[in-house]
Design an enzyme around this catalytic site. Structure first.
Site, PDB file in Angstrom:
ATOM      1  CG  PHE A  49      -1.879   1.242   1.129  1.00 60.70           C
ATOM      2  CD1 PHE A  49      -3.046   1.169   0.399  1.00 60.70           C
ATOM      3  CD2 PHE A  49      -1.554   2.439   1.745  1.00 60.70           C
ATOM      4  CE1 PHE A  49      -3.894   2.271   0.287  1.00 60.70           C
ATOM      5  CE2 PHE A  49      -2.392   3.550   1.646  1.00 60.70           C
ATOM      6  CZ  PHE A  49      -3.560   3.457   0.910  1.00 60.70           C
ATOM      7  CG  ASP A  77       5.764   4.220   1.399  1.00 64.23           C
ATOM      8  OD1 ASP A  77       5.774   5.140   2.246  1.00 64.23           O
ATOM      9  OD2 ASP A  77       4.758   3.931   0.733  1.00 64.23           O
ATOM     10  CE  LYS A 106      -0.474   7.235   6.384  1.00 61.18           C
ATOM     11  NZ  LYS A 106      -1.764   7.833   6.008  1.00 61.18           N
TER      12      LYS A 106
END
Length: 403
Positions: A144, A229, A258
């Site tokens: 993801f 990531d 984030k």
């Protein structure tokens, strides 16, 4: 317990006017501080999701709120058409914290990943000498990395992928954690290997020990970039700045997001080697809001919080306690627990309840968590959580899985 009072009216309006691209729990949050949130009816809950790691420092951390307020009173936006007095300092401080050489600022995690993909391809053509329009990037199954068209092109999650084609070519998928499969996939056109160091959406899946060390060696041997990531996994969530640090491995590029915005605004970045990010020249890539003054001011405050090591230590120590408690539920309604630091994937026993049912039961006991897929809970409390709050949440989970 069903939605009632003010909650039901807010939910009805959300469902009428908002696109149904999420399936939220029936809770309407109105206030928050630290590790707790309060809904519109005055009920207080522990937040055990942390905005998918965007709230690593808790809700409304005083230092982050102060930085945002101070900057809002001075300067909000210039665009990168001009310099601003926060940008250079943010880039220098983030590079120093992460031990990297250059910073490319963006807004969201998906934008950071898209940017890393563009940079890797450009590097492959201009530096490695790959033939035009033939670069390949190796990715992992069950990945993801975001929701953009290019990123979902290499997703094998049908909900994220199906009916969004035609898709962007140039990606090769291998099983996560399978070094032999990675080695077999590398060829003369391979530009990069892009993977999460720990797969979040897949259920906090940790690769076998030594996997990324093997990937790093392969990248060095074949002149391939390693892109980690760290949008969910980074910035102290697992007890280190980068989750990849647990393997004592360095990537060529990292994507961050984030928590870099402190749970206040979207802030993301690609950090890494100057000779790789340096392939970008003026006008070749950009973002109106990437590196804008408020983002940089909040990002600098985040870097300050991480520079003390306090949050890494809290994640390490409290994470060990969380995992000890959760592992005590294995065989008692829980099938498996995975993760590092204050990040856990909890597989619910198929003979017990679904993840959604467990999430609703936890809500009734004052704990907010959310399932991924059908039978896995992701537990990611803010790093300001306490041992007593962990005990409350795990005790609630024990009751929920056996209800």
């Amino acid at each position: 317990m069903t939605a009632h009072g003010l909650t039901s009216s807010f939910i009805a309006r959300d469902e009428q006017w908002g696109a149904h691209n999420y399936h939220p729990l029936p809770v309407v949050i109105a206030e928050a501080e630290g590790a707790s949130v309060t809904d519109v009816d005055g009920t207080r809950y522990l937040d055990f999701l942390s905005g998918y790691s965007a709230l690593n420092f808790g809700h409304r951390h005083p230092a982050l709120i102060a930085a945002a307020h101070e900057q809002l009173d001075r300067l909000t936006l210039t665009s990168r058409a001009f310099h601003n007095d926060q940008f250079g300092a943010f880039c220098e401080e983030l590079a120093t914290l992460t031990g990297t050489e250059m910073v490319l600022t963006m807004n969201t995690g998906a934008e950071a990943v898209e940017s890393a993909i563009k940079v890797a391809r450009k590097w492959a053509y201009e530096v490695k000498g790959v033939a035009s329009d033939s670069a390949e990037i190796i990715v992992a199954s069950n990945n993801f990395h975001g929701r953009t068209t290019t990123i979902v092109s290499f997703s094998d999650d049908s909900a994220a992928h199906d009916n969004y084609g035609p898709f962007t070519p140039g990606f090769v998928t291998v099983p996560f954690g399978d070094l032999d499969a990675v080695r077999a996939a590398v060829g003369p056109n391979t530009a990069a290997i892009l993977m999460e160091p720990i797969q979040g959406e897949a259920g906090v899946v940790v690769p076998p020990d030594g996997f990324f060390a093997g990937v790093r060696a392969l990248c060095d041997e074949q002149d391939v970039l390693l892109i980690s990531d760290e949008v969910q996994a980074g910035l102290a969530r697992t007890g280190t700045i980068f989750a990849l640090d647990h393997e004592k491995v360095r990537a060529d590029l990292y994507t961050l997001g984030k928590a870099l915005g402190g749970g206040i605004i979207p802030v993301s970045a690609v950090v890494g080697r100057a000779d790789v990010l340096g392939v970008l020249k003026p006008g070749q890539h950009g973002s109106t809001f990437g590196g804008y003054p408020v983002a940089c001011a909040v990002g600098r405050a985040v870097v300050d919080l991480l520079s003390t090591g306090e949050f890494q230590q809290r994640s390490t120590e409290l994470g060990a306690y969380l995992h000890e408690r959760l592992n005590g539920l294995v065989g008692k309604g829980v099938a498996e627990v995975r993760g590092k630091g204050l990040w856990a994937g909890v597989d619910i026993d198929p003979a017990a309840r679904t993840g959604r049912e467990v999430s609703l039961s936890l809500r009734d006991q004052g704990v907010l968590c959310k399932e991924t897929h059908e039978r896995t809970l992701r537990m990611a409390p803010p790093l300001v959580i306490t041992r007593d709050e962990i005990d409350h949440a795990v005790d609630a989970l024990a009751e929920a899985v056996n209800a």
